[in-house]
Design a protein around this motif. Structure first.
Motif, short mmCIF file in Angstrom:
data_model
loop_
_atom_site.label_atom_id
_atom_site.label_comp_id
_atom_site.label_asym_id
_atom_site.label_seq_id
_atom_site.Cartn_x
_atom_site.Cartn_y
_atom_site.Cartn_z
N LYS A 245 0.83 -1.20 0.00
CA LYS A 245 0.00 0.00 0.00
C LYS A 245 0.87 1.25 0.00
O LYS A 245 0.58 2.22 -0.72
CB LYS A 245 -0.93 -0.01 1.22
N ASN A 246 1.94 1.24 0.79
CA ASN A 246 2.84 2.40 0.82
C ASN A 246 3.51 2.61 -0.53
O ASN A 246 3.64 3.75 -1.00
CB ASN A 246 3.91 2.20 1.90
N ILE A 247 3.93 1.53 -1.16
CA ILE A 247 4.54 1.66 -2.49
C ILE A 247 3.53 2.22 -3.49
O ILE A 247 3.83 3.11 -4.30
CB ILE A 247 5.07 0.30 -2.97
N ALA A 248 2.31 1.71 -3.44
CA ALA A 248 1.28 2.19 -4.36
C ALA A 248 0.99 3.67 -4.15
O ALA A 248 0.83 4.43 -5.12
CB ALA A 248 0.00 1.36 -4.19
N LEU A 249 0.95 4.11 -2.88
CA LEU A 249 0.70 5.53 -2.60
C LEU A 249 1.85 6.39 -3.14
O LEU A 249 1.61 7.46 -3.72
CB LEU A 249 0.54 5.74 -1.09
N ILE A 250 3.07 5.91 -2.96
CA ILE A 250 4.22 6.68 -3.46
C ILE A 250 4.18 6.77 -4.98
O ILE A 250 4.38 7.85 -5.56
CB ILE A 250 5.54 6.03 -2.97
N VAL A 251 3.94 5.66 -5.63
CA VAL A 251 3.88 5.67 -7.10
C VAL A 251 2.77 6.59 -7.59
O VAL A 251 2.95 7.39 -8.52
CB VAL A 251 3.68 4.25 -7.64
N ASP A 252 1.62 6.52 -6.93
CA ASP A 252 0.48 7.32 -7.37
C ASP A 252 0.71 8.81 -7.12
O ASP A 252 0.38 9.65 -7.97
CB ASP A 252 -0.78 6.84 -6.64
N GLN A 253 1.29 9.16 -5.96
CA GLN A 253 1.44 10.57 -5.60
C GLN A 253 2.68 11.21 -6.20
O GLN A 253 2.67 12.39 -6.55
CB GLN A 253 1.48 10.70 -4.07
N ARG A 255 4.53 10.06 -8.94
CA ARG A 255 4.77 9.87 -10.37
C ARG A 255 4.64 11.16 -11.18
O ARG A 255 5.50 11.44 -12.03
CB ARG A 255 3.81 8.81 -10.93
N PRO A 256 3.61 11.98 -10.96
CA PRO A 256 3.53 13.22 -11.75
C PRO A 256 4.76 14.13 -11.56
O PRO A 256 5.23 14.74 -12.53
CB PRO A 256 2.25 13.89 -11.23
N ILE A 257 5.29 14.19 -10.32
CA ILE A 257 6.45 15.06 -10.07
C ILE A 257 7.68 14.49 -10.75
O ILE A 257 8.46 15.22 -11.38
CB ILE A 257 6.67 15.20 -8.55
N GLY A 263 11.12 13.32 -16.95
CA GLY A 263 10.67 12.82 -18.23
C GLY A 263 9.69 11.67 -18.10
O GLY A 263 9.64 10.98 -17.08
N PRO A 264 8.88 11.45 -19.13
CA PRO A 264 7.88 10.37 -19.09
C PRO A 264 8.53 9.01 -18.91
O PRO A 264 9.57 8.70 -19.50
CB PRO A 264 7.20 10.48 -20.47
N GLY A 265 7.91 8.18 -18.07
CA GLY A 265 8.35 6.81 -17.87
C GLY A 265 9.49 6.63 -16.90
O GLY A 265 9.89 5.49 -16.62
N ARG A 266 10.04 7.74 -16.35
CA ARG A 266 11.20 7.59 -15.48
C ARG A 266 10.83 7.06 -14.10
O ARG A 266 11.71 6.67 -13.32
CB ARG A 266 11.94 8.93 -15.34
N MET A 267 9.52 7.06 -13.77
CA MET A 267 9.11 6.49 -12.48
C MET A 267 9.38 4.99 -12.43
O MET A 267 9.48 4.40 -11.35
CB MET A 267 7.62 6.77 -12.24
N ARG A 268 9.53 4.39 -13.61
CA ARG A 268 9.83 2.95 -13.63
C ARG A 268 11.18 2.66 -12.99
O ARG A 268 11.38 1.59 -12.39
CB ARG A 268 9.82 2.44 -15.07
N ASN A 269 12.13 3.58 -13.12
CA ASN A 269 13.43 3.38 -12.46
C ASN A 269 13.26 3.28 -10.94
O ASN A 269 13.88 2.45 -10.28
CB ASN A 269 14.37 4.54 -12.80
N LEU A 355 0.70 -1.31 -10.68
CA LEU A 355 1.93 -0.82 -11.28
C LEU A 355 1.85 -0.85 -12.81
O LEU A 355 2.28 0.09 -13.49
CB LEU A 355 3.11 -1.66 -10.81
N THR A 356 1.30 -1.92 -13.34
CA THR A 356 1.20 -2.04 -14.79
C THR A 356 0.35 -0.92 -15.38
O THR A 356 0.72 -0.27 -16.35
CB THR A 356 0.59 -3.40 -15.17
N GLU A 357 -0.81 -0.69 -14.78
CA GLU A 357 -1.71 0.33 -15.31
C GLU A 357 -1.17 1.73 -15.08
O GLU A 357 -1.31 2.61 -15.93
CB GLU A 357 -3.10 0.18 -14.68
N SER A 358 -0.55 1.95 -13.91
CA SER A 358 -0.07 3.30 -13.59
C SER A 358 1.15 3.69 -14.41
O SER A 358 1.22 4.78 -14.96
CB SER A 358 0.25 3.40 -12.09
#
Length: 754
Positions: A245-253, A255-257, A263-269, A355-358
């Motif tokens: 849940k914590n990972i999902a919140l971090i990715v969701d919150q 990712r836009p920053i 750059g686009p897609g760098r949240m995957r790193n 993660l896949t969808e986000s």
């Protein structure tokens, strides 16, 4: 018409060859004719001279203007030629000036760029000394934005170095970048440890501006990993939920920053680094869960104590449920383990789906808000295969194959075995069924719904296939074996009353088993509808995997066909055992001493006694007594159809041996219709009348006199046998009836009429 002049000349002879006076006169005449023609031609030419002279005069008047135009054209050509030569000389000098101006501008631009480079490097050093990191970042980015050939050029190397910084500019810039990177990393780490969100965001934005995207993402990943890290989990299940849940919140919150500045897609790193930490946590969670629940020992127990063999369920219908002894392993404990496993695997599947969808849904950067940064190749935004390659995925794959599937199959087998052993029949209800179908399909619904909640496609496929085999062998196979054994061990010795009681008990048991199969078929169809419409599919699985799941469900639903096949075979077995021998004399008994050779008196007597209908109803009720009430509607429909199939064929053959008068054919038709009405009243379905089509057509042919009279009256024929056959064929071919009888059978039936 005179000959042409050419012909005359051709025909004229050489005067030197003339030898006689006629020849001379003829040649002279020809010469005179030729002379006359030449004179005429010359006269015509003289007459046409005037128009030619007039045209020549007009042409002579044009000579002067044309000469004037030629002179002017020569002058103009000379002027244009001189002007073109002058323009060429001027243009060449202008191009030379343009080239010189271009070189001057290039030199000026290069000087300006070198000056800007020198100023940027100086401001960069000054900002670093004053610890103005934003200014230092801007100056560094400004220097980096210059073309590489300027930074590495000989002019810059000669003019940019100073007494304080004697290195070439490219080395000075790289050293400053590394210095800033070290400073940013140190300050970011201090801010993250002190949980200073303002400073953390401040330095996080500075990394990409000077070309350190990967290093900035690495520092950020270290920070977020520390945020979600769990060092001493109190409970494996709750820890995994909280961690994901914590990972999902971090990715969701975040990712836009991240995508705004990096750059686009760098949240995957960052997600990849988080998944590495996830591997560590999942390994600890699964290890502690295995130890707390003694899973390996229980797995060994179920391997050493497999469920009871299906053959042992067959002869337990007379055993009291209280005699059942539970196995060494409590199925309730296995059920609890399976629920925990399904929850853990399902949460992981939900996490993967998120993660896949986000991370596949890449945000477009706002061009007005993106900071100036070095352009680097975009990170591929393809599939999410890297999630499936993680250690966590391998751990959960092992959970499914090593624990979940074996436990689930064992639990299903054990539950089906208990349903067989603890089954009972409510003798007061109608139709007669046992508790087995409800128990078995209740368990199946729980098991398959729990299986879908894992969200693992391969696990669902493998487990469903094994569950299908379990249901086929331990439920359908056992029920089929019970059906075979009901009458196999029955003995005919003993008193009549004892045999009748045993036969009645066997019949009740057999019908109950058949009703269980029919109920099971309905339960299977209902289960498949529920599974195809369940929310678990869309909740736990990606949209593109739903067709595969529907295919797995459809494959599992093929068990319904096996249930129907076993049901059909069971009804045929009971029919052959109980009914077929009794039905051999059914039709002869109904038509005993019955004749359709009737006159008016015998017709009235037959109408009064109505023997055929009464005998049929009495015999029918005697045969089917004790079957309609205990059977389900579908089973009674199959049984009813089998009885009619066995009765109708001998009936048709018997009718073909009788003879009929006109009144006898009418009486036969009335008997047939009254029997059809009776049978239709005995069922709620409309199959009875459809099975009597051949007999109805036979009755139609026997009552064909009126039709024959109509067909033969217009031709003035008599009712001879040949005419009747012709009329039957004509009626057969032109009546529009869809015949079930062949034409030869139709003629044979019509021939029964006296």
């Amino acid at each position: 018409m005179s000959e042409p002049l050419e012909d005359q000349i051709y025909r004229r002879r050489d005067p030197r060859t003339l030898t006689s006076l006629p020849e001379l006169l003829s040649c002279l005449s020809a010469l005179e004719s030729e002379e006359a023609e030449h004179s005429t031609s010359l006269s015509a030419l003289l007459k046409a001279r005037e128009p030619l002279l007039s045209s020549l005069k007009r042409l002579n008047t044009l000579v002067s203007p044309v000469d004037s135009l030629l002179t002017e054209a020569n002058v103009l050509s000379s002027n244009v030629t001189n002007t073109a030569k002058t323009a060429e000389r001027v243009g060449g000098r202008v191009r030379s000036l343009d080239e010189e101006m271009g070189r001057l501008r290039e030199a000026s631009d290069r000087v300006s760029q070198v000056m800007e480079l020198k100023a940027s490097l100086a401001d960069l050093e000054s900002s670093i000394e004053s610890q103005d990191w934003e200014a230092a970042t801007r100056h560094c980015a400004r220097a980096m934005s210059l073309p590489p050939e300027v930074i590495t050029g000989s002019f810059a190397e000669a003019t940019v170095p100073t007494s304080k910084s004697h290195l070439p500019p490219v080395q000075t810039l790289q050293r400053a970048r590394k210095n800033l990177l070290s400073i940013f990393q140190k300050n970011f780490e201090q801010a993250s440890q002190s949980r200073d969100s303002t400073s953390t965001s401040r330095f996080f934005k500075l990394f990409p501006t000077i070309g350190w995207e990967n290093e900035g993402l690495e520092a950020y990943a270290t920070f977020v990993v520390d945020l979600v890290r769990v060092r001493t989990p109190p409970s494996a299940k709750s820890t995994s939920f909280r961690f994901w849940k914590n990972i999902a919140l971090i990715v969701d919150q975040h990712r836009p920053i991240v995508e705004k500045y990096y750059g686009p897609g760098r949240m995957r790193n960052v997600a990849t680094r988080l998944l590495s930490e996830c591997d560590r946590v999942v390994k600890g969670i699964i290890g502690s869960w295995e130890e707390e629940r003694y899973v390996k020992r229980k797995l060994l127990d179920i391997a050493n104590n497999p469920p009871t063999a299906p053959s042992s369920y067959i002869n337990r219908r007379t055993q009291a449920p209280s005699n059942f002894e539970e196995a060494n392993i409590d199925p309730r404990e296995v059920d609890k383990l399976l629920s925990e496993l399904a929850v853990m695997i399902g949460r992981w599947s939900l996490f993967k789906k998120f993660l896949t969808e986000s991370l596949n849904d890449v945000l477009e950067p706002d061009k007005q808000e993106v900071e100036v940064r070095i352009q680097q190749p975009a990170t591929p935004i393809g599939g999410m295969d890297y999630i499936d390659c993680t250690e966590s995925q391998r751990y959960f794959n092992r959970l499914i194959t090593t624990y979940y599937t074996p436990f689930e199959v064992w639990y299903t087998q054990t539950s089906i075995g208990k349903a067989h052993i603890l089954s009972n029949v409510d003798s007061t209800q109608s139709p007669s069924t046992s508790t087995i179908p409800d128990d078995v399909f209740y368990i199946l619904k729980i098991v398959i719904t729990r299986l879908f909640s894992t969200g693992d496609l391969k696990g669902v496929e493998a487990t469903l296939e094994q569950l299908r085999n379990v249901v086929e062998s331990d439920y359908i196979g056992v029920t089929r074996k019970k059906l075979e054994d009901v009458y196999r061990h029955s003995s005919g010795s003993g008193s009549v009353s004892r045999n009748e009681k045993l036969e009645k008990e066997n019949r009740v048991v057999f019908i109950t088993l058949l009703n269980d199969l029919d109920t099971s078929s309905l339960h299977m169809e209902s289960l498949m509808r529920d599974l195809l419409g369940t929310q678990a599919i869309s909740q736990y699985f990606p949209e593109d995997k739903e067709p595969l799941l529907n295919g797995y469900i459809t494959t599992f639903a093929s068990l319904s066909m096996k249930i129907r096949s076993a049901l059909r075979l069971g009804i045929e077995q009971m029919f052959n055992q109980l009914m077929r021998p009794k039905l051999r004399s059914f039709i002869p008994d109904v038509y005993r001493d019955v004749s359709y050779i009737l006159d008016e008196d015998t017709y009235a007597a037959a109408e009064h006694h109505d023997l055929v209908r009464k005998r049929f109803i009495k015999s029918w009720e005697g045969f089917v007594d004790g079957f309609k009430e205990p059977f389900t509607e579908n089973n009674y429909r199959l049984f009813f159809g089998l009885v009619l199939d066995v009765v109708l064929r001998p009936w048709e053959k018997y009718v073909s041996t009788l003879k009929f008068t006109e009144l006898g054919a009418i009486r036969f038709d009335r008997d047939l219709r009254s029997i059809m009405t009776f049978l239709a009243s005995q069922t709620a379905f409309g199959d009875a009348r459809e099975k009597f089509i051949r007999l109805q057509q036979m009755s139609t042919l026997l009552n064909l006199d009126n039709v024959c009279e109509i067909l033969t009256s217009s031709a003035g024929t008599t009712n001879s046998l040949a005419v009747q056959e012709e009329d039957v064929d004509e009626f057969y071919n032109s009546s529009g009836i869809t015949w079930k009888l062949s034409s030869s059978e139709a003629r044979g039936i019509a021939g029964l009429k006296l």
